[in-house]
Design a protein around this motif. Structure first.
Motif, short mmCIF file in Angstrom:
data_model
loop_
_atom_site.label_atom_id
_atom_site.label_comp_id
_atom_site.label_asym_id
_atom_site.label_seq_id
_atom_site.Cartn_x
_atom_site.Cartn_y
_atom_site.Cartn_z
N GLU A 19 -5.07 7.73 21.12
CA GLU A 19 -5.12 7.36 20.36
C GLU A 19 -4.11 5.77 20.36
O GLU A 19 -3.38 6.35 21.19
N ARG A 20 -4.75 5.37 19.61
CA ARG A 20 -4.11 3.61 20.13
C ARG A 20 -4.07 2.57 21.41
O ARG A 20 -2.68 2.60 21.73
N LEU A 23 -8.36 5.24 17.73
CA LEU A 23 -7.81 6.14 16.88
C LEU A 23 -8.42 7.81 16.73
O LEU A 23 -9.00 7.60 17.54
N ARG A 24 -7.68 8.53 16.10
CA ARG A 24 -7.79 9.89 16.06
C ARG A 24 -9.14 10.77 15.90
O ARG A 24 -10.14 9.60 15.57
N GLU A 55 4.34 10.64 9.37
CA GLU A 55 3.01 10.90 8.41
C GLU A 55 2.85 11.67 7.80
O GLU A 55 2.40 11.77 6.60
N PRO A 84 -1.67 7.37 9.10
CA PRO A 84 -1.42 8.26 10.39
C PRO A 84 -0.15 7.37 10.92
O PRO A 84 -0.61 6.54 10.59
N THR A 85 -0.55 7.69 11.91
CA THR A 85 1.22 7.15 12.35
C THR A 85 1.49 7.78 14.31
O THR A 85 0.96 9.16 14.24
N TYR A 86 1.09 7.17 14.84
CA TYR A 86 1.12 6.85 16.11
C TYR A 86 2.64 6.55 16.89
O TYR A 86 3.17 5.51 16.80
N ASP A 91 -6.45 2.96 10.81
CA ASP A 91 -7.67 4.57 10.30
C ASP A 91 -8.05 4.08 8.95
O ASP A 91 -10.37 3.95 9.12
#
Lengths: 353, 353
Positions: free
Chosen positions: A250-251, A329-330, B13, B19-21, B266
């Motif tokens: 992701e990202r 993204l997810r 998150e 949403p946290t990456y 997101d």
């Protein structure tokens, strides 16, 4: 005249199979206010080449434009349509960065100088693979863009099709963690291999047809990809889907050019639906006319030349594309299925192949 | 450290619902290489304010950053994470246009001078309507952008919410066919009305709450709309759906700002799906950080202040947004249903209201 132009749009659409609007014809007429050269009319109108070519023939037949030797001009009737509707535009493009928003000087004199030298001796574009590369300053601007967003330093980067020699420009900066290239044309992979050795940096090179799936060792591995595919939906899905499949999670980021010359905005929309629904990636940037291409030698062999209403060469840089940036993204999804029996260079809109 | 940061991202998150990456935290750490001010960390990271605020608290607890009076700094451990991964960025932003790709000088000295004067005496931003306006040069840059793409001259233009006084800047150019404004704040509509009379051009003004449907006479009438909504999905759907409903047909254009400070990528994706699937419009341009906002007086009253880990004022322009341009295509659809009982200013990501 409005009704007549709407009728012409309908006729052009029937002939070309490309969605044609009153605004498409207006964009062409307004471009004629700035240039008389067919190729620059295409650029300034922002409409697909095949649509512009056909429209000009119908506009001439209905006396909005006239063909005068090498030149295409507005007729009195064309001028009257524009002035009675008060329409027009003025480009307010920044002259320092030519609208890209990015400059290359902070890459350092050495990187710029070395890359210009490398570019001087590069293999020329050939038609077999729909090649056509950007000016060297643009390749450098792409690298500067990627560096602005943290997508180069310490990152693993994959280039899918490297006609523009982005891998070498990134290599010269010496800040990437890994660079890999997948490219079908052995002339190019040989050149990239030789130059990277000469300058002392590593590039992992795969000479292969992208219609085959990416090998396992390239999947789920990279932070960033860059590509510049032909604008058929098949090729877009193929190149960008492969790029996404190569990203490690992701990202991560992808960069690619998308022109309006080979793709109507209707095709852009179909492709944006694929990006957001199927691939589940977000579009973070679309920078118009970021990419300016150097004229290729086979221009009079390509489809666009055949349909051009006047057979005169371009009088300036005419082929441009917008630069996209996406992020995964997810639940994002790539595409790595084989597409071997498909012709990825042909649809009703593609003119530059 | 990588595993620890992934765990921190998960905790942030859970706490924020955003949403946290790992990359979100990397973006924050890298921003700390450039600034010690909370608000500028938010800007440079490109992450939602609420996420940055919470992340900084967790990063401090785990010794990646430290709070030192008004300043937020990388700790030795934070520096080590960055340097051991070789990550970083260099901004290559064009200094002439600050990355917008557009300059305002070709609008003419009179337009620029008059608009700056008009801006000096404007009503200030108030919290009730989540106001917060761009610098006057940015309003002019938006007009220059619209003019570059043929969306002003001879066009009917609707502004939905005109905190930024775009209607007056367009009015000064004297090239639009019609200008209409829908705005809830009577202080603003009175000001727009007065100034347009003073300068001798017409603006059709509606003082109304956009949660009500647009009146019939505004539907299907305009060539271009401009708006700058709050970034909840409800507000985006409302403002941009109304704008699209007001357009007269295919290949008309819409302009709006979209920030990452009040919206995660997101949320951007969810919104891009609405644009491309539900509204069936194509995104033609996304210009990052095009819009720079002047600090509003109620900054210490807004949600973002409450969550900020350190209560110090911004040390530079911190609130920015990307400028979008869309075009309608065949079978496009707007949204004009009432949304009267909804709070359009609140979701888990909105921090600036």
């Amino acid at each position: 005249m409005r009704e007549e132009l709407i009728r012409i749009a309908k006729e052009v659409e029937e002939k070309t199979g490309i969605p044609t609007y009153l605004r498409s014809l207006e964009n062409i007429l307004l471009a004629l206010n700035k240039t008389n050269n067919f190729w620059l009319i295409v650029r300034y109108s922002g409409e697909p080449l095949n649509l512009v070519a056909e429209s000009l023939k119908y506009l001439a037949k209905n006396n909005y434009v006239l063909f005068d030797g090498d030149k295409i001009k507005l007729s009195t009737k064309g001028i009257e349509y524009i002035s009675s509707n008060f329409i027009g535009y003025e480009k307010h493009t920044c002259t320092s960065c030519r609208g890209r928003g990015i400059t290359i000087d902070r890459l350092g004199d050495d990187v710029v100088k070395d890359f210009l030298k490398i570019h001087d001796n590069r293999p020329k574009a050939i038609q077999e693979y729909d090649q056509g590369y950007v000016a060297p300053e643009i390749t450098l601007a792409r690298v500067a863009l990627m560096d602005s967003y943290g997508d180069i330093r310490g990152r693993r980067i994959l280039i899918l099709g490297d006609d523009d020699l982005v891998s070498l420009a990134i290599g010269l900066t010496k800040v990437a963690r890994e660079i890999a290239v997948v490219e079908i044309d052995k002339r190019l992979t040989d050149y990239i291999n030789k130059i990277s050795k000469d300058y002392g940096f590593d590039i992992e090179i795969y000479t292969m047809d992208l219609r085959k799936p990416l090998p396992k060792e390239l999947l789920g591995r990279f932070d960033t990809f860059q590509t510049d595919p032909p604008e058929t939906i098949k090729a877009l899905k193929l190149f960008i889907g492969r790029g996404i499949a190569a990203l490690h999670g992701e990202r991560c980021a992808g960069y690619f050019g998308l022109t309006r010359i080979d793709a109507s905005l209707d095709k852009w929309l179909r492709f944006q639906q694929i990006l957001t629904n199927e691939f589940r990636v977000v579009i973070t940037d679309i920078i118009r006319d970021f990419n300016e291409y150097i004229d290729w030698d086979y221009i009079d062999q390509m489809h666009g030349w055949k349909v051009a209403p006047i057979k005169a060469k371009p009088t300036g840089i005419w082929f441009v594309s917008s630069q996209y940036r996406i992020e995964t993204l997810r639940d994002f999804k790539g595409f790595n299925k084989p597409m071997l029996d498909e012709d990825i260079y042909v649809d009703e809109e593609l003119a530059s192949a």
